[in-house]
Design an enzyme around this catalytic site. Sequence first.
Site, PDB file in Angstrom:
ATOM      1  CG  ASN A 259      30.693   9.313  42.848  1.00 16.21           C
ATOM      2  OD1 ASN A 259      31.254   9.255  43.947  1.00 16.21           O
ATOM      3  ND2 ASN A 259      30.428   8.195  42.192  1.00 16.21           N
TER       4      ASN A 259
ATOM      5  CE  LYS B   3      33.359   7.478  40.359  1.00 16.27           C
ATOM      6  NZ  LYS B   3      33.693   6.744  39.080  1.00 16.27           N
TER       7      LYS B   3
ATOM      8  CG  HIS C  65      28.417   4.526  41.129  1.00 11.61           C
ATOM      9  ND1 HIS C  65      29.508   3.643  40.591  1.00 11.61           N
ATOM     10  CD2 HIS C  65      28.668   5.713  40.669  1.00 11.61           C
ATOM     11  CE1 HIS C  65      30.150   4.270  39.818  1.00 11.61           C
ATOM     12  NE2 HIS C  65      29.459   5.774  39.708  1.00 11.61           N
TER      13      HIS C  65
ATOM     14  CD  GLU D 286      32.983   3.496  40.509  1.00  7.59           C
ATOM     15  OE1 GLU D 286      32.956   4.077  41.418  1.00  7.59           O
ATOM     16  OE2 GLU D 286      33.177   4.066  39.319  1.00  7.59           O
TER      17      GLU D 286
ATOM     18  CD  GLU E  56      27.454   7.389  37.000  1.00 12.26           C
ATOM     19  OE1 GLU E  56      28.247   8.267  36.842  1.00 12.26           O
ATOM     20  OE2 GLU E  56      27.591   6.496  37.719  1.00 12.26           O
TER      21      GLU E  56
ATOM     22  N   GLY F 207      35.225   6.563  33.721  1.00 18.01           N
ATOM     23  CA  GLY F 207      36.640   6.555  34.002  1.00 18.01           C
ATOM     24  C   GLY F 207      37.483   6.086  32.950  1.00 18.01           C
TER      25      GLY F 207
ATOM     26  CB  SER G   1      34.534   9.739  30.205  1.00 20.51           C
ATOM     27  OG  SER G   1      35.361   8.654  30.547  1.00 20.51           O
TER      28      SER G   1
HETATM   29  P1  13P Z   1      34.068   9.347  35.672  1.00 21.97           P
HETATM   30  O1  13P Z   1      33.290  10.888  35.229  1.00 21.97           O
HETATM   31  O2  13P Z   1      35.189   9.530  36.116  1.00 21.97           O
HETATM   32  O3  13P Z   1      33.775   8.720  34.254  1.00 21.97           O
HETATM   33  O4  13P Z   1      33.028   8.796  36.564  1.00 21.97           O
HETATM   34  C1  13P Z   1      31.725   8.754  36.257  1.00 21.97           C
HETATM   35  C2  13P Z   1      31.100   8.351  37.536  1.00 21.97           C
HETATM   36  O5  13P Z   1      31.184   7.242  37.605  1.00 21.97           O
HETATM   37  C3  13P Z   1      30.249   9.261  38.474  1.00 21.97           C
HETATM   38  O6  13P Z   1      29.350   8.441  39.274  1.00 21.97           O
END
Ligand code: 13P
Length: 248
Positions: A9, A11, A93, A95, A164, A170, A210
């Site tokens: 991903n 982003k 997701h 976010e 997740e 992150g 992460s």
């Molecule tokens: P990170 O691997 O940067 O923690 O992000 C995970 C994520 O949100 C994948 O969709």
Amino acid sequence: MAKKIIAANWKMNLMREEAISLFNGVKKGLSAHKETEIVVFPPSIYISDLISNHPLIEVGAQNFYFEEKGAFTGEISPFQLKNIGCNYVLIGHSERRELFDESNELLSKKMRSALDANLKIIYCCGETLQEREEGSHLEKIQSQLEILKSLTNDELNAISIAYEPIWAIGTGLTATLGQAEEMHAFIRRILIDSSSKELASEISILYGGSCNENNANELFNCPNIDGGLIGGASLKVDSFLKIVDSIK
Ligand code: 13P
């Protein structure tokens, strides 16, 4: 057995030339990995630059709108995605749930339209740190998976789940193996209740938060973890390929 999937991903990162170079680097390094499906979710403006005929790499969309077509300025329909050769979408997701207020009602509509467009779905779920500390994390995931209850077995075949934990995204904090496996096994039980043991064992449950080249191997060795949804560590060819290499 569930298919092994490693999804990237990206982003809202990368300029076009960086995206193409990262994609080509991953493509070049992949020849030895025959059984794992790789799905790259770039920013949507690059999807058609990256659609490839590589047998192992699918290109997916991070977002879309649930209507088929019409006066929805700025939006992209799942049928348009399918039409350009995009086969996967992300739904749910954290976010998008948090920053863009995507409600369960909206997520259900997105799920329905993605299925109607014949797209494969990675449906994301995860709890906040507060929910984990209060001990309501299992309940939270159960409620987020309610959306799957109305789906037929055929429709469930098009779905993978990504667990997740929001506190791990992150932050450099990864769920422990115990925390991750407990949740993945819990999700598998919910899937068994919504379908059958056989079908549930074929649904891929990915870990995200992460995940990197140092912890991927032990995470992917857990019995109910069938791959990963990778954010930050998917933005570099080397680290992403090492993660792909970690899966058996
Ligand atoms: P990170 O691997 O940067 O923690 O992000 C995970 C994520 O949100 C994948 O969709």
